[in-house]
Scaffold this motif. Structure first.
Motif, short mmCIF file in Angstrom:
data_model
loop_
_atom_site.label_atom_id
_atom_site.label_comp_id
_atom_site.label_asym_id
_atom_site.label_seq_id
_atom_site.Cartn_x
_atom_site.Cartn_y
_atom_site.Cartn_z
N ILE A 75 0.75 -1.29 -0.09
CA ILE A 75 0.04 0.10 0.00
C ILE A 75 0.97 1.10 0.11
CG2 ILE A 75 -0.58 -0.07 2.63
CD1 ILE A 75 -2.84 1.02 -0.31
N LEU A 76 2.11 1.25 0.58
CA LEU A 76 3.00 2.34 0.46
C LEU A 76 3.32 2.74 -0.90
CD1 LEU A 76 5.03 1.97 3.83
CD2 LEU A 76 3.29 3.45 3.61
N ALA A 77 3.68 1.65 -1.49
CA ALA A 77 4.26 1.88 -2.90
C ALA A 77 3.16 2.34 -3.64
CB ALA A 77 4.72 0.38 -3.45
N LYS A 78 2.05 1.92 -3.63
CA LYS A 78 0.56 2.56 -4.17
C LYS A 78 0.46 3.96 -4.05
CE LYS A 78 -4.00 1.08 -4.59
NZ LYS A 78 -4.81 -0.40 -4.24
N PHE A 79 0.40 4.33 -2.55
CA PHE A 79 0.13 5.50 -1.92
C PHE A 79 1.20 6.65 -2.45
CE2 PHE A 79 -0.11 8.87 0.82
CZ PHE A 79 -1.22 9.19 1.26
N PHE A 80 2.58 6.16 -2.29
CA PHE A 80 3.45 7.19 -2.46
C PHE A 80 3.90 7.20 -4.09
CE2 PHE A 80 4.51 6.86 1.82
CZ PHE A 80 4.30 8.25 2.28
N GLY A 81 3.59 5.97 -4.89
CA GLY A 81 3.82 6.06 -6.36
C GLY A 81 2.78 7.33 -6.88
N ARG A 82 1.55 7.21 -6.36
CA ARG A 82 0.84 8.52 -6.90
C ARG A 82 1.29 9.78 -6.62
NH1 ARG A 82 -5.43 7.62 -5.15
NH2 ARG A 82 -4.78 8.50 -3.01
N VAL A 206 9.04 13.29 7.98
CA VAL A 206 8.15 12.85 9.09
C VAL A 206 6.70 13.53 9.28
CG1 VAL A 206 9.88 11.29 10.31
CG2 VAL A 206 9.28 13.42 11.10
N TYR A 207 7.06 14.57 9.08
CA TYR A 207 5.89 15.64 9.24
C TYR A 207 5.11 16.11 7.93
CZ TYR A 207 8.12 16.07 13.83
OH TYR A 207 8.80 15.60 14.88
N GLU A 208 5.16 15.14 6.93
CA GLU A 208 4.75 15.56 5.79
C GLU A 208 3.18 15.90 5.46
OE1 GLU A 208 5.04 12.26 3.00
OE2 GLU A 208 5.31 10.85 4.70
N TRP A 209 2.47 15.51 6.21
CA TRP A 209 1.12 15.88 6.20
C TRP A 209 0.66 17.21 7.13
CZ3 TRP A 209 0.43 13.31 2.39
CH2 TRP A 209 0.83 12.03 2.38
N LEU A 210 1.46 17.82 7.86
CA LEU A 210 1.29 18.95 8.69
C LEU A 210 1.91 20.07 8.00
CD1 LEU A 210 2.14 16.86 11.97
CD2 LEU A 210 -0.05 17.08 10.90
N THR A 289 -9.46 7.98 0.52
CA THR A 289 -10.14 9.15 0.93
C THR A 289 -9.10 10.38 0.67
OG1 THR A 289 -9.25 9.08 3.20
CG2 THR A 289 -11.35 8.37 2.86
N PHE A 290 -8.07 10.13 0.02
CA PHE A 290 -7.14 11.10 -0.28
C PHE A 290 -7.74 12.33 -0.82
CE2 PHE A 290 -3.16 13.15 -2.20
CZ PHE A 290 -2.52 13.08 -0.87
N GLY A 291 -7.34 13.46 -0.35
CA GLY A 291 -7.63 14.93 -0.72
C GLY A 291 -9.00 15.25 -0.45
N THR A 292 -9.66 14.28 0.19
CA THR A 292 -11.22 14.71 0.73
C THR A 292 -11.47 15.01 2.07
OG1 THR A 292 -11.92 12.48 1.49
CG2 THR A 292 -12.00 12.78 -0.95
N PHE A 297 -5.28 12.95 6.70
CA PHE A 297 -4.08 13.58 6.54
C PHE A 297 -4.51 14.89 6.24
CE2 PHE A 297 -1.75 9.48 5.12
CZ PHE A 297 -1.48 9.14 6.36
N LYS A 298 -5.88 15.13 5.90
CA LYS A 298 -6.32 16.61 5.93
C LYS A 298 -6.89 17.17 7.05
CE LYS A 298 -8.63 19.14 2.34
NZ LYS A 298 -9.17 19.09 1.02
#
Ligand code: PMP
Ligand code: GLN
Length: 400
Positions: A75-82, A206-210, A289-292, A297-298
């Motif tokens: 899932i990390l490969a799929k997630f960060f690949g995008r 490590v704080y990439e979403w913040l 849910t990415f971006g929603t 992470f949002k």
């Protein structure tokens, strides 16, 4: 024992601000607004994921694949690949680790040789320097000029640290302790430097979403020519507000990550299976849910943004001017205006910020962290006027 007991690589790396200040905080039962961890629970979906992982059958309680639990690396490969905009190989391009700390440790051990130099951009998360030294390398540090417009790293400062032994550069975006989020042009400047001088980039994210106030986190690995030479460090602890789970990763091209795997297989070998399974479920949910508005992470930065404003307000109300962070968990503030009678003889030889922090803990029951601890010893004298607060905690404390 008559002979020397400790290995020489330990010399000069025995002091640690977390050991010192968490102990002092506990001794004085101070409110801990220093160390970076949330004082609230992780979101319920990830807690439920952990429960379902541990009741998910016998295999969840046994060793899993040493380089990373298959469900997690997939899932990390799929997630960060995008995000990075390329195909990422789940089996080749990740090493799952015991938190980002171990990912950093594996990276330095795997890539830094005796005599290699590593540029560490100041201020920096304190463990980079001892980890480089323990690998036999020499850290060299770039100092942000405190008065310069918003702590921008100039190409001249960067070039001044270059020499034929320079093997790698470490950046941290969003930065701990500053809260700086690197802009695209700064990252491009660092990328050009790395490509021109054949340097590896170790990017601690490590704080990439913040990020706050519209600041945007950009992965340096997504810039042209950088995937091939970047190790990106991540933390599920920071992503899901579960720092005690200690699941982290190093991501990069297989020809670099394979060397981290060698360190990992000869030291830790496996990381906790159920925790990895739960983090995999968390990332699957975030992928969907990415971006929603449903994405954690949002939601998390929106929640922390309010705490950040509240802390800034609180500091200003007592005459302290914070450096507003664009990202991360932390806010630093200038304390030179504090009129305090520092008469504690036990701290008289220490930097001013260390003395103030100890006074705050002992006299006011409030624990923060001295910012000079995030600089190399040569530059510490220039930066004794700042302390760091962690604003992810519920900010209810009474101002100084
Ligand atoms: N890098 C930075 C910049 C940090 O602040 C921390 C502390 N959370 C780490 C790495 C280590 O993270 P972990 O808790 O996942 O080991
Ligand atoms: N990364 C966290 C901080 O900067 C915690 C570090 C630690 O406890 N070792 O506060």
């Amino acid at each position: 024992m008559a002979r020397q007991l400790h290995a020489r690589r330990l010399e000069g790396v025995d002091k640690n601000i977390w050991v010192e200040f968490t102990q002092l905080t506990a001794d004085y039962k101070a409110v801990n607004v220093g160390q970076g961890f949330p004082d609230f629970s992780p979101p319920s979906f990830i807690q439920e994921a952990f429960c379902s992982a541990i009741t998910g059958g016998a295999s969840m309680h046994q060793y899993t694949r040493g380089f990373g639990h298959p469900a997690l690396v997939k899932i990390l490969a799929k997630f960060f690949g995008r995000i990075v905009g390329r195909d990422i190989d789940p089996m080749e391009d990740f090493q799952i680790t015991v938190g980002a700390y171990q990912a950093l440790f594996c990276t330095f051990q795997a890539l830094i040789d005796e005599g290699d130099e590593v540029i560490i951009v100041e201020p920096f998360f304190d463990c980079y320097q001892p980890m480089v030294k323990m690998a036999g390398g020499t850290p060299s540090s770039n100092l942000y000029t405190l008065s310069s417009a918003d702590w921008v790293l100039s190409p001249e400062e960067l070039a001044s640290n270059l020499n034929p032994r320079t093997k790698a550069i470490v950046i941290n975006t969003p930065n701990n302790p500053l809260g700086k989020v690197y802009q695209r042009d700064e990252l491009q400047m660092i990328a050009d430097f790395c490509i021109k001088h054949d340097i590896i980039c170790i990017s601690d994210e490590v704080y990439e979403w913040l990020t706050y106030d519209g600041a945007q986190h950009i992965k340096i690995a997504s810039l042209p020519g950088m995937w091939e030479r970047t190790v990106t460090i991540g933390s599920a602890g920071k992503s899901f507000s579960a720092t005690g789970w200690k699941v982290g990763w190093a991501m990069g091209p297989g020809n670099i990550i394979k060397h981290l795997k060698t360190i990992h297989q000869n030291s830790v070998y496996h990381c906790a299976t159920a925790a990895q399974e739960a983090v995999a479920m968390g990332f699957q949910r975030e992928y969907d849910t990415f971006g929603t508005e449903d994405s954690y992470f949002k939601q998390l930065p929106a929640q922390l943004h309010k705490k950040r404003l509240r802390l800034a307000e609180c500091l200003r109300s007592v005459g302290l001017e914070p450096v507003m962070p664009q990202g991360g968990y932390f806010m630093i503030t200038d304390i030179s205006s504090l009129q305090v009678d520092l008469n504690d003889p036990s701290t008289k030889d220490e930097p001013y910020d260390f003395r103030i922090v100890k006074w705050l803990i002992k006299e006011k029951g409030l624990a923060t962290i001295p910012v000079s601890g995030f600089y190399s010893p040569e530059h510490r004298g220039n930066v004794q006027n700042y302390i760091r607060f962690c604003f992810v905690k519920v900010i209810w404390f009474v101002c100084i």
